[in-house]
Design a protein around this motif. Structure first.
Motif, mmCIF file in Angstrom:
data_model
loop_
_atom_site.group_PDB
_atom_site.id
_atom_site.type_symbol
_atom_site.label_atom_id
_atom_site.label_comp_id
_atom_site.label_asym_id
_atom_site.label_seq_id
_atom_site.Cartn_x
_atom_site.Cartn_y
_atom_site.Cartn_z
ATOM 1 N N GLN A 479 -9.942 -25.321 54.239
ATOM 2 C CA GLN A 479 -10.848 -24.174 54.369
ATOM 3 C C GLN A 479 -11.101 -23.853 55.828
ATOM 4 O OE1 GLN A 479 -11.891 -27.196 53.872
ATOM 5 N NE2 GLN A 479 -14.011 -27.535 54.507
ATOM 6 N N MET A 480 -11.158 -24.869 56.697
ATOM 7 C CA MET A 480 -11.363 -24.636 58.128
ATOM 8 C C MET A 480 -10.147 -23.932 58.736
ATOM 9 S SD MET A 480 -13.096 -28.158 59.475
ATOM 10 C CE MET A 480 -14.360 -29.038 58.569
ATOM 11 N N LEU A 481 -8.955 -24.352 58.330
ATOM 12 C CA LEU A 481 -7.735 -23.752 58.871
ATOM 13 C C LEU A 481 -7.601 -22.296 58.437
ATOM 14 C CD1 LEU A 481 -5.259 -26.730 58.295
ATOM 15 C CD2 LEU A 481 -6.406 -26.069 60.420
ATOM 16 N N ALA A 482 -7.968 -22.007 57.184
ATOM 17 C CA ALA A 482 -7.912 -20.622 56.711
ATOM 18 C C ALA A 482 -8.947 -19.760 57.444
ATOM 19 C CB ALA A 482 -8.149 -20.577 55.205
ATOM 20 N N MET A 483 -10.163 -20.271 57.570
ATOM 21 C CA MET A 483 -11.222 -19.525 58.252
ATOM 22 C C MET A 483 -10.868 -19.278 59.710
ATOM 23 S SD MET A 483 -14.361 -21.678 56.607
ATOM 24 C CE MET A 483 -15.717 -20.892 57.448
ATOM 25 N N ARG A 484 -10.246 -20.272 60.340
ATOM 26 C CA ARG A 484 -9.837 -20.134 61.733
ATOM 27 C C ARG A 484 -8.934 -18.919 61.928
ATOM 28 N NH1 ARG A 484 -6.164 -24.912 64.039
ATOM 29 N NH2 ARG A 484 -4.626 -23.821 62.749
ATOM 30 N N GLU A 485 -8.140 -18.622 60.910
ATOM 31 C CA GLU A 485 -7.212 -17.487 60.990
ATOM 32 C C GLU A 485 -7.809 -16.194 60.450
ATOM 33 O OE1 GLU A 485 -4.692 -17.965 62.690
ATOM 34 O OE2 GLU A 485 -4.629 -20.164 62.707
ATOM 35 N N GLY A 486 -9.105 -16.211 60.104
ATOM 36 C CA GLY A 486 -9.752 -15.010 59.606
ATOM 37 C C GLY A 486 -9.549 -14.765 58.130
ATOM 38 N N GLN A 487 -9.056 -15.782 57.407
ATOM 39 C CA GLN A 487 -8.896 -15.661 55.955
ATOM 40 C C GLN A 487 -10.119 -16.265 55.264
ATOM 41 O OE1 GLN A 487 -5.828 -16.847 52.302
ATOM 42 N NE2 GLN A 487 -5.433 -17.655 54.344
ATOM 43 N N PRO A 488 -10.944 -15.452 54.603
ATOM 44 C CA PRO A 488 -12.122 -16.000 53.930
ATOM 45 C C PRO A 488 -11.715 -16.825 52.714
ATOM 46 C CG PRO A 488 -11.874 -13.679 53.403
ATOM 47 C CD PRO A 488 -10.821 -13.996 54.435
ATOM 48 N N CYS A 489 -12.619 -17.693 52.286
ATOM 49 C CA CYS A 489 -12.308 -18.652 51.217
ATOM 50 C C CYS A 489 -13.264 -18.484 50.043
ATOM 51 C CB CYS A 489 -12.435 -20.081 51.734
ATOM 52 S SG CYS A 489 -11.442 -20.450 53.187
ATOM 53 N N LEU A 490 -12.753 -18.762 48.861
ATOM 54 C CA LEU A 490 -13.567 -18.926 47.655
ATOM 55 C C LEU A 490 -13.491 -20.395 47.288
ATOM 56 C CD1 LEU A 490 -15.191 -18.057 45.161
ATOM 57 C CD2 LEU A 490 -13.013 -17.396 44.078
ATOM 58 N N VAL A 491 -14.654 -21.083 47.291
ATOM 59 C CA VAL A 491 -14.661 -22.539 47.147
ATOM 60 C C VAL A 491 -15.714 -22.991 46.142
ATOM 61 C CG1 VAL A 491 -13.938 -22.796 49.558
ATOM 62 C CG2 VAL A 491 -16.374 -22.968 48.975
ATOM 63 N N HIS A 492 -15.534 -24.202 45.655
ATOM 64 C CA HIS A 492 -16.547 -24.895 44.873
ATOM 65 C C HIS A 492 -17.555 -25.488 45.855
ATOM 66 C CE1 HIS A 492 -17.367 -28.080 41.470
ATOM 67 N NE2 HIS A 492 -18.378 -27.237 41.635
#
Length: 566
Positions: A479-492
């Motif tokens: 999730q940190m790597l995705a957020m770093r690239e500006g990709q938001p996450c849907l998580v539990h």
């Protein structure tokens, strides 16, 4: 102990992504990134790990010691190699400047961060970190390997073959028997002069083995110690559920000075008993021992960090960052996996067919507005990661024979006909077969059964929404790597996912008190989130995600202040 005399730390671990071929999970990222962060704070962190039969040769590490050990009823020679920690794992030239004088004990004390590689035939398994083992003898080969490794490290410390350390920092069950030797065996008493820290990366894997009656058992490994242990062993080495078994994870928890969990929320979750039927993963049988540590303020939750390079954010100009480029990269990764096997697998065949379909559709796409909506997911195929996706789902239209994953794909097809879920991962073969069945039925799922680092990076960089519905997540790095690239996450909203993502602010989250509630919440939240795509609300969340910073600099300061100082 004050910060002034916390000057050198030994990290004992099974994985280290600073070296090629020594990574399986998130522990490897920590052992890669923590030493340079601690160095910025004036603390030198060395790493001790198995050689796995190839690392020393690959990096031209220097052989500087042999140790003779009594193990499993016979004499064993373990070779010890050392090398400066490479600044990049492709750097194999670091040893060229080292002389024999640099390898003397007094000189090692002042050297830059070092990696110590322990070599023995037991540590070799076809160039792999773990053996995994059979279902009827779980952990058998690995437990023997890491028992000998722990004895090797402890012996090198007692005999002053390694430098003197202020802190001994053990990671997961693989290194936990160092703590057992330190507290339960007279010969290793001098190790108690060091502060001993135990980090739990994955509480679900505990390395449980019989005390006796098997060639992979405590009595078989340590016949010279098995009946001469100090009384503390009775309350620390045995599994609380199986009295005839030892539990290395429990050894690390009970016999270390402090226990570190890799996120604050997870440090609270493990104090409660697990209830897998309700979808809750907590202390996994060790909650009582963890509660004792918490009562004595010896249980610390510190989130892992992430490496940021704000000067090179996102996809580099040298790479084809189009959707076609991503699909071609995925295609090439699958073909490279196929080159290593004799026959084309059904999984790879399905994935290549789906990629071909997507490439055909995208070759006809002219307007950017028609570019596919890319949902991505990267992770190992374990129950932890995909349990919710494979749960049965009762849809409002009366369908009761579909899974949560199929419900997500149906919703994606309905709201975004050009949307596709790109899922990259390897691991459990039964989970892979379950995903294969879904991939054959849905043309908006591309399941790539394997791992490729470049492809993984590009999925983080080019995805629109990252999906991470883990049933539990001690910290999480994806999730940190995705957020770093500006990709938001849907998580539990569990563990480190809860600590790193704020719902509707820097991403989206769901929760539930049982497996059916979690499943329903995931599907409903997914529908709500994908309906936002392209809206100002979506862009605001994506921008906030890109601004989040979980730096190793701040994490290292927390380590020194909360873990290493007494």
């Amino acid at each position: 102990m004050t910060q002034e005399n916390v000057n050198r730390v030994l990290l004992v671990a099974a994985e280290n992504d600073a070296l090629y071929g020594a990574k399986v999970g998130g522990m490897a990222d920590v052992i890669r990134d923590l030493p340079p962060a601690l160095a910025q704070c004036g603390v030198t962190a060395d790493v001790a790990m198995p050689n796995y039969g190839f690392l020393a040769a690959h990096y031209h590490a220097k052989h500087f010691a042999n140790i003779s050990l009594d193990f499993a009823g016979s004499k064993h020679i373990v070779k010890v190699f050392c090398m400066p920690r490479p600044t990049h794992k492709s750097d194999i030239s670091a040893m060229n400047s080292m002389t024999d004088a640099d390898l003397q004990p007094q000189q090692l004390q002042t050297n830059p961060p070092m990696v110590y590689l322990f070599d023995h035939p037991y540590f070799n398994h076809n160039g792999q970190v773990y053996c995994n083992g059979s279902h009827d003898r779980p952990f058998a080969e690995d437990a023997t390997k890491f028992a000998l490794f722990s004895l090797s490290v402890a012996t090198c410390l007692v005999d002053n073959i390694l430098p003197r350390y202020a802190v001994l920092h053990l990671h997961d069950w693989h290194a936990a028997m160092v703590a057992m030797l330190r507290k339960c065996v007279d010969y290793f008493d001098s190790l108690n002069r060091m502060v001993c820290i135990y980090t739990i990366h994955n509480l679900a894997l505990q390395g449980v083995r019989p005390f006796s009656g098997d060639h992979s058992s405590f009595q078989a490994w340590f016949p010279q110690y098995a009946h001469q242990l100090k009384p503390v062993a009775n309350q620390s080495i045995y599994d609380p559920r199986y009295s005839n078994c030892i539990n290395p994870m429990r050894m690390g928890i009970v016999l270390s000075d402090k226990v570190h969990l890799v996120s604050p929320t997870y440090a609270q979750e493990v104090l409660s008993a697990s209830d897998h039927q309700k979808g809750f993963f907590g202390g996994e049988g060790l909650e009582a021992d963890l509660a004792v540590k918490a009562e004595h303020q010896q249980l610390i939750g510190i989130i892992n960090g992430c490496v940021y390079d704000d000067n090179q954010h996102g996809v580099t100009e040298e790479l084809d960052n189009s959707v076609m480029g991503l699909l071609t990269l995925a295609e090439n990764a699958i073909l490279s996996w196929q080159a290593k096997v004799d026959h084309m697998t059904a999984l790879d065949s399905i994935a290549l067919a789906r990629i071909a379909q997507l490439k055909m559709v995208n070759s006809l796409t002219i307007k950017d507005t028609l570019a596919p909506f890319l949902i991505t997911s990267v992770g190992r195929l374990t129950e932890q990661k995909v349990l919710l996706l494979l749960q049965p789902y009762d849809s409002p239209n009366g369908q009761s024979d579909i899974t949560v994953l199929e419900a997500l794909l149906q919703a994606l097809k309905q709201q975004h006909p050009n949307g596709v879920l790109l899922l990259l991962g390897s691991g459990d073969e039964q989970i892979a077969k379950d995903l294969q069945t879904v991939a054959a039925r849905f043309d908006n799922l591309v399941f790539m059964h394997g791992y490729d680092e470049l492809l993984s990076d590009r999925l983080y960089q080019q995805g629109d929404l990252f999906l991470m519905p883990s049933s539990f997540e001690p910290c999480g790095i994806s999730q940190m790597l995705a957020m770093r690239e500006g990709q938001p996450c849907l998580v539990h909203a569990v563990g480190g996912l809860k600590d790193t993502i704020e719902d509707n602010i820097s991403g989206w989250a769901f929760t539930g008190a049982s497996l059916p509630e979690q499943s329903e919440a995931l599907v409903e939240r997914f529908k709500q989130v994908i309906a936002l795509h392209g809206s100002p609300a979506w862009r605001k969340v994506a921008n906030n995600a890109a601004k989040q910073r979980f730096t190793w600099d701040s994490v290292a300061k927390d380590y020194i202040e909360k873990l290493y100082q007494f």
